[in-house]
Design a protein around this motif. Structure first.
Motif, mmCIF file in Angstrom:
data_model
loop_
_atom_site.group_PDB
_atom_site.id
_atom_site.type_symbol
_atom_site.label_atom_id
_atom_site.label_comp_id
_atom_site.label_asym_id
_atom_site.label_seq_id
_atom_site.Cartn_x
_atom_site.Cartn_y
_atom_site.Cartn_z
ATOM 1 N N LEU A 63 47.577 46.112 27.458
ATOM 2 C CA LEU A 63 46.669 46.726 26.468
ATOM 3 C C LEU A 63 46.544 48.285 27.101
ATOM 4 C CD1 LEU A 63 43.815 44.444 25.734
ATOM 5 C CD2 LEU A 63 45.875 44.973 24.258
ATOM 6 N N THR A 64 46.947 49.256 26.180
ATOM 7 C CA THR A 64 46.418 50.728 26.781
ATOM 8 C C THR A 64 44.950 51.027 26.250
ATOM 9 O OG1 THR A 64 47.370 51.460 24.434
ATOM 10 C CG2 THR A 64 48.709 51.238 26.181
ATOM 11 N N LYS A 65 44.439 52.231 26.673
ATOM 12 C CA LYS A 65 43.178 52.668 26.420
ATOM 13 C C LYS A 65 42.953 52.699 24.673
ATOM 14 C CE LYS A 65 40.385 56.703 27.468
ATOM 15 N NZ LYS A 65 40.258 57.945 28.027
ATOM 16 N N ASP A 66 43.818 53.338 23.921
ATOM 17 C CA ASP A 66 43.467 53.291 22.637
ATOM 18 C C ASP A 66 43.587 51.834 21.891
ATOM 19 O OD1 ASP A 66 43.531 56.052 22.679
ATOM 20 O OD2 ASP A 66 45.990 56.499 21.957
ATOM 21 N N ILE A 67 44.616 51.085 22.247
ATOM 22 C CA ILE A 67 44.676 49.743 21.882
ATOM 23 C C ILE A 67 43.267 48.946 22.107
ATOM 24 C CG2 ILE A 67 45.620 47.332 22.074
ATOM 25 C CD1 ILE A 67 48.411 49.201 22.042
ATOM 26 N N ILE A 68 42.855 49.093 23.387
ATOM 27 C CA ILE A 68 41.531 48.481 23.851
ATOM 28 C C ILE A 68 40.313 48.976 23.034
ATOM 29 C CG2 ILE A 68 39.843 48.655 25.653
ATOM 30 C CD1 ILE A 68 42.055 48.688 27.596
ATOM 31 N N GLN A 69 40.216 50.309 22.555
ATOM 32 C CA GLN A 69 39.328 50.629 21.751
ATOM 33 C C GLN A 69 39.359 49.852 20.431
ATOM 34 O OE1 GLN A 69 36.472 52.375 22.345
ATOM 35 N NE2 GLN A 69 35.799 52.294 20.180
ATOM 36 N N LYS A 70 40.459 49.721 19.807
ATOM 37 C CA LYS A 70 40.660 49.275 18.441
ATOM 38 C C LYS A 70 40.286 47.548 18.823
ATOM 39 C CE LYS A 70 44.529 51.864 16.319
ATOM 40 N NZ LYS A 70 43.616 53.045 17.010
ATOM 41 N N LYS A 71 40.677 46.806 19.755
ATOM 42 C CA LYS A 71 40.346 45.710 20.096
ATOM 43 C C LYS A 71 38.709 45.230 20.169
ATOM 44 C CE LYS A 71 44.693 44.177 20.256
ATOM 45 N NZ LYS A 71 45.035 43.263 19.406
ATOM 46 N N GLU A 118 34.792 53.783 31.967
ATOM 47 C CA GLU A 118 35.909 54.020 30.961
ATOM 48 C C GLU A 118 37.127 52.891 31.151
ATOM 49 O OE1 GLU A 118 38.977 57.382 29.586
ATOM 50 O OE2 GLU A 118 37.567 57.627 31.204
ATOM 51 N N ILE A 119 37.405 52.248 30.113
ATOM 52 C CA ILE A 119 38.429 51.037 30.240
ATOM 53 C C ILE A 119 39.849 51.715 30.206
ATOM 54 C CG2 ILE A 119 39.380 48.895 29.351
ATOM 55 C CD1 ILE A 119 36.330 48.672 28.269
ATOM 56 N N ILE A 120 40.607 51.730 31.207
ATOM 57 C CA ILE A 120 41.797 52.336 31.055
ATOM 58 C C ILE A 120 43.198 51.504 30.510
ATOM 59 C CG2 ILE A 120 43.492 53.667 32.742
ATOM 60 C CD1 ILE A 120 40.787 54.961 32.487
ATOM 61 N N SER A 121 43.062 50.696 30.982
ATOM 62 C CA SER A 121 44.176 49.449 30.511
ATOM 63 C C SER A 121 43.870 48.045 30.959
ATOM 64 C CB SER A 121 45.545 49.853 31.177
ATOM 65 O OG SER A 121 45.531 49.492 32.513
ATOM 66 N N ALA A 122 44.637 47.074 30.363
ATOM 67 C CA ALA A 122 44.818 45.714 30.650
ATOM 68 C C ALA A 122 46.148 45.588 31.119
ATOM 69 C CB ALA A 122 44.168 44.723 29.627
#
Length: 165
Positions: free
Chosen positions: A8-16, A158-162
Motif C-alpha cells: 500500500l502506498t500513501k495515496d492508496i492508504i488514504q483511500k483505504k 503520517e502513514i508512508i506505506s504498508a
C-alpha cells in the motif's frame, strides 16, 4: 537490507482509510456517537485519521481513546481514560491484524462493561489467525506465509506505506 514488498502506498492508504470510515458510518448511522479505541501507537494514529474523515462525512461524534499493551506479552491493558462503555459503540483500531492476539487482548477492559457493539478495524488484515478474531473493517486483506512480516511505515503522524518482508 531485506527486500520490501510494498502493498500500500500513501495515496492508496488514504483511500483505504476513507473506505473504512464510510463503512463504519454505514454500519453505525443509527447512532450519534462512536468510540475509536486505538491500539498504541500506530492504531491510535489510524484512529485519528478515521475520526477526521468521519467528521467530514457524518454527524457521528467521535471520541478517541488509547489502549496500551505489550504486544509480546499482552496481559495488562491500560486505557487512556476511564469511560463508561455501557451501551456504547466501540471500534478497536490497529494497523495490522496478524495472529489476532493483540486485538483480542485489547478487548479485555471493554468486556468489563456491556457495550452496544464492539467492532474492529485494521489497515492490513493477514489471513493467518491463531486467535478467534475476525476484522469488521479492513483496508487490505493479504494472504502471506507465516514467515512474512507485515509492517506499516510511519513518519510521525503520517502513514508512508504498508509492506511485507
Amino acid at each position: 537490507m531485506e527486500s520490501r514488498n510494498i502493498i500500500l502506498t500513501k495515496d492508496i492508504i488514504q483511500k483505504k482509510l476513507e473506505r473504512i470510515a464510510y463503512e463504519i458510518y454505514e454500519l453505525n448511522s443509527d447512532g450519534t456517537e462512536i468510540i475509536l479505541a486505538g491500539i498504541w501507537d500506530r492504531g491510535v494514529i489510524i484512529a485519528h485519521k478515521i475520526a477526521a474523515i468521519l467528521a467530514q462525512i457524518s454527524p457521528l461524534k467521535t471520541h478517541i481513546i488509547e489502549l496500551r499493551l505489550d504486544k509480546q506479552h499482552p496481559k495488562e491493558v491500560v486505557v487512556s481514560e476511564s469511560i463508561d462503555f455501557n451501551n456504547k459503540v466501540i471500534v478497536v483500531v490497529d494497523d495490522v491484524a496478524n495472529s489476532g492476539r493483540t486485538m483480542l487482548y485489547a478487548l479485555k477492559p471493554l468486556l468489563e462493561f456491556l457495550p452496544k457493539k464492539i467492532q474492529t478495524a485494521v489497515l492490513v488484515d493477514r489471513q493467518h489467525k491463531s486467535f478467534p478474531l475476525s476484522v469488521d473493517f479492513v483496508g487490505y486483506s493479504l494472504a502471506t506465509t507465516l514467515q512474512d512480516m507485515v509492517l506499516v511505515e510511519m513518519d510521525g503522524e503520517e502513514i508512508i506505506s504498508a509492506y511485507f518482508e
